[in-house]
Design a protein around this motif. Sequence first.
Motif, PDB file in Angstrom:
ATOM      1  N   ALA A  19      36.220  38.829 -28.763  1.00 16.49           N
ATOM      2  CA  ALA A  19      35.367  37.869 -29.466  1.00 16.49           C
ATOM      3  C   ALA A  19      35.794  37.724 -30.924  1.00 16.49           C
ATOM      4  O   ALA A  19      35.842  36.620 -31.476  1.00 16.49           O
ATOM      5  CB  ALA A  19      33.912  38.309 -29.379  1.00 16.49           C
ATOM      6  N   ALA A  20      36.142  38.844 -31.558  1.00 12.35           N
ATOM      7  CA  ALA A  20      36.590  38.814 -32.948  1.00 12.35           C
ATOM      8  C   ALA A  20      37.909  38.061 -33.071  1.00 12.35           C
ATOM      9  O   ALA A  20      38.120  37.282 -34.022  1.00 12.35           O
ATOM     10  CB  ALA A  20      36.737  40.230 -33.480  1.00 12.35           C
ATOM     11  N   LYS A  21      38.800  38.263 -32.096  1.00  4.61           N
ATOM     12  CA  LYS A  21      40.099  37.576 -32.111  1.00  4.61           C
ATOM     13  C   LYS A  21      39.922  36.071 -31.962  1.00  4.61           C
ATOM     14  O   LYS A  21      40.564  35.281 -32.662  1.00  4.61           O
ATOM     15  CB  LYS A  21      40.975  38.115 -30.994  1.00  4.61           C
ATOM     16  CG  LYS A  21      42.392  37.528 -30.984  1.00  4.61           C
ATOM     17  CD  LYS A  21      43.237  38.150 -29.877  1.00  4.61           C
ATOM     18  CE  LYS A  21      44.639  37.542 -29.856  1.00  4.61           C
ATOM     19  NZ  LYS A  21      45.459  38.123 -28.759  1.00  4.61           N
ATOM     20  N   LYS A  22      39.018  35.659 -31.057  1.00  4.34           N
ATOM     21  CA  LYS A  22      38.749  34.227 -30.843  1.00  4.34           C
ATOM     22  C   LYS A  22      38.218  33.577 -32.120  1.00  4.34           C
ATOM     23  O   LYS A  22      38.632  32.481 -32.494  1.00  4.34           O
ATOM     24  CB  LYS A  22      37.718  34.060 -29.728  1.00  4.34           C
ATOM     25  CG  LYS A  22      38.259  34.287 -28.322  1.00  4.34           C
ATOM     26  CD  LYS A  22      39.012  33.061 -27.831  1.00  4.34           C
ATOM     27  CE  LYS A  22      39.387  33.210 -26.361  1.00  4.34           C
ATOM     28  NZ  LYS A  22      40.191  32.049 -25.894  1.00  4.34           N
ATOM     29  N   LEU A  23      37.291  34.283 -32.794  1.00  6.49           N
ATOM     30  CA  LEU A  23      36.728  33.730 -34.022  1.00  6.49           C
ATOM     31  C   LEU A  23      37.796  33.648 -35.111  1.00  6.49           C
ATOM     32  O   LEU A  23      37.851  32.663 -35.868  1.00  6.49           O
ATOM     33  CB  LEU A  23      35.553  34.590 -34.502  1.00  6.49           C
ATOM     34  CG  LEU A  23      34.722  33.970 -35.633  1.00  6.49           C
ATOM     35  CD1 LEU A  23      33.898  32.797 -35.113  1.00  6.49           C
ATOM     36  CD2 LEU A  23      33.803  35.001 -36.266  1.00  6.49           C
ATOM     37  N   GLY A  24      38.652  34.650 -35.190  1.00  5.30           N
ATOM     38  CA  GLY A  24      39.736  34.633 -36.168  1.00  5.30           C
ATOM     39  C   GLY A  24      40.687  33.474 -35.947  1.00  5.30           C
ATOM     40  O   GLY A  24      41.121  32.819 -36.901  1.00  5.30           O
ATOM     41  N   GLN A  25      40.995  33.205 -34.693  1.00  2.00           N
ATOM     42  CA  GLN A  25      41.867  32.069 -34.357  1.00  2.00           C
ATOM     43  C   GLN A  25      41.216  30.753 -34.748  1.00  2.00           C
ATOM     44  O   GLN A  25      41.877  29.845 -35.264  1.00  2.00           O
ATOM     45  CB  GLN A  25      42.191  32.098 -32.866  1.00  2.00           C
ATOM     46  CG  GLN A  25      43.105  33.245 -32.445  1.00  2.00           C
ATOM     47  CD  GLN A  25      43.219  33.389 -30.936  1.00  2.00           C
ATOM     48  OE1 GLN A  25      42.392  32.866 -30.181  1.00  2.00           O
ATOM     49  NE2 GLN A  25      44.249  34.105 -30.478  1.00  2.00           N
ATOM     50  N   LEU A  26      39.899  30.664 -34.506  1.00  2.58           N
ATOM     51  CA  LEU A  26      39.180  29.437 -34.850  1.00  2.58           C
ATOM     52  C   LEU A  26      39.147  29.216 -36.359  1.00  2.58           C
ATOM     53  O   LEU A  26      39.265  28.078 -36.836  1.00  2.58           O
ATOM     54  CB  LEU A  26      37.754  29.495 -34.293  1.00  2.58           C
ATOM     55  CG  LEU A  26      36.898  28.238 -34.508  1.00  2.58           C
ATOM     56  CD1 LEU A  26      37.507  27.047 -33.771  1.00  2.58           C
ATOM     57  CD2 LEU A  26      35.471  28.477 -34.033  1.00  2.58           C
ATOM     58  N   SER A  27      39.016  30.309 -37.123  1.00  6.96           N
ATOM     59  CA  SER A  27      38.965  30.169 -38.584  1.00  6.96           C
ATOM     60  C   SER A  27      40.297  29.666 -39.139  1.00  6.96           C
ATOM     61  O   SER A  27      40.332  29.015 -40.189  1.00  6.96           O
ATOM     62  CB  SER A  27      38.591  31.503 -39.233  1.00  6.96           C
ATOM     63  OG  SER A  27      39.637  32.450 -39.093  1.00  6.96           O
ATOM     64  N   ILE A  28      41.385  29.971 -38.446  1.00 10.82           N
ATOM     65  CA  ILE A  28      42.704  29.464 -38.861  1.00 10.82           C
ATOM     66  C   ILE A  28      42.869  28.009 -38.443  1.00 10.82           C
ATOM     67  O   ILE A  28      43.375  27.186 -39.208  1.00 10.82           O
ATOM     68  CB  ILE A  28      43.819  30.330 -38.239  1.00 10.82           C
ATOM     69  CG1 ILE A  28      43.743  31.755 -38.802  1.00 10.82           C
ATOM     70  CG2 ILE A  28      45.192  29.722 -38.509  1.00 10.82           C
ATOM     71  CD1 ILE A  28      44.655  32.737 -38.094  1.00 10.82           C
TER      72      ILE A  28
END
Length: 412
Positions: A388-397
């Motif tokens: 979930a943290a990885k998905k959010l990080g990708q979205l922020s980029i």
Amino acid sequence: MNKAKPYQVSKRLVFEAYKQVKANKGAEGIDHQTIQDFEGNLKNNLYKLWNRLSSGSYFPPPVLGVLIPKGNGEQRLLGIPTVSDRVAQTVVKYVMEPLVEPYFHKDSYGYRPNKSALDAVGVARKRCWRNDWVVDLDIKAFFDNLDHDLVMKAVKKHVKLNWVLLYVERWLKAPMQHKDGSLIERDVGTPQGGVISPLLANLFLHYAFDEWMKRNHPFIPFERFADDAVIHCKSEKQAHFIKDRVARRLKQCGLELHPRKTSIVYCQDDDRQLEYGNTRFDFLGYTFRKRSCRARSGKLFVNFSPAVSDKAKKSIRQTIRKWRLHLWSGASLESIAKEVNPVVRGWINYYGKYNRSELRSSLQQIDNYLIRWSKTKFKHLRGRQVRAAKKLGQLSIKCPHLFAHWKVGFAR
């Protein structure tokens, strides 16, 4: 002049004051009337108010006493006027402000047109570089202890309109009603929460402090925002001297420096390395202390500068926690961003003016809640913290402009 209307109060001014009160929103007074309730019979309510103001028959109702936490374990007593009374106070403020504003000191920043708290912080920052010592002033229960006679003396010096003087005096004397219905008569102070109170407070301190400093200590600079002020000194001896002088001056005006919160501070940095017990102070949500900085050349050095205070950081985190974003499972990410971004932008614009990176850890709390939100929202992410943290990080980029803190590079 119409004998029934001895005072010339413009209907247009009353309407403009109502629009300002509506824009400011605000809580209900003792009558529990909201802005929406007031607007239910707007024309009649504004007419009645104008009629009473212009005839001299307006008597302000009691203000509602409300205790709010200050963040240090103490409480502040606010006095909340009714909607109608806020309109009346705004009318008088519109008339009074142009009469007193030109006389105010250039280093008085609180509640004034074209001046802000950030202006005061910026000036204090530069003066701390040029002066080694600061007197951090705190006036004990300032709004609760204003001498009514001295307030009226200051008002009369600038205002010759009898109706303005009449209503200012009535507002000063208006009682406070607590939630249990008990009434407290007041012979000192002005309610913190009233529309007219900041202007009266500024006018009082203009004579009690600003003009006194200008007359007696013209070469000692200061910044004042309402009752919060810092004085810059060249030496510890001068700092102790001016602190004692200010204390005596305020006592003459019925005020007292807070013995625990008023302090002398040494502005320690690379060039000023004297050992002293107090080397930091808070001013308008910023903590001033020595910090590591990088020069344009890339070289690291230590200077004395402001950044968001620990108290402000704590308040930001508490607000984020109260949002309970992880429970907004029925909302989209876009709708969450739309809801929180105005508040987050305000934090960034204010607390991010100086040493913005100090905000990072507090604002990243939003992402921690968004991760929890995504684990609740999507079945394939339940129980999968790292994913979930990885998905959010990708979205922020991919979408850095979605959330205000992502836009400035504060994504998790």
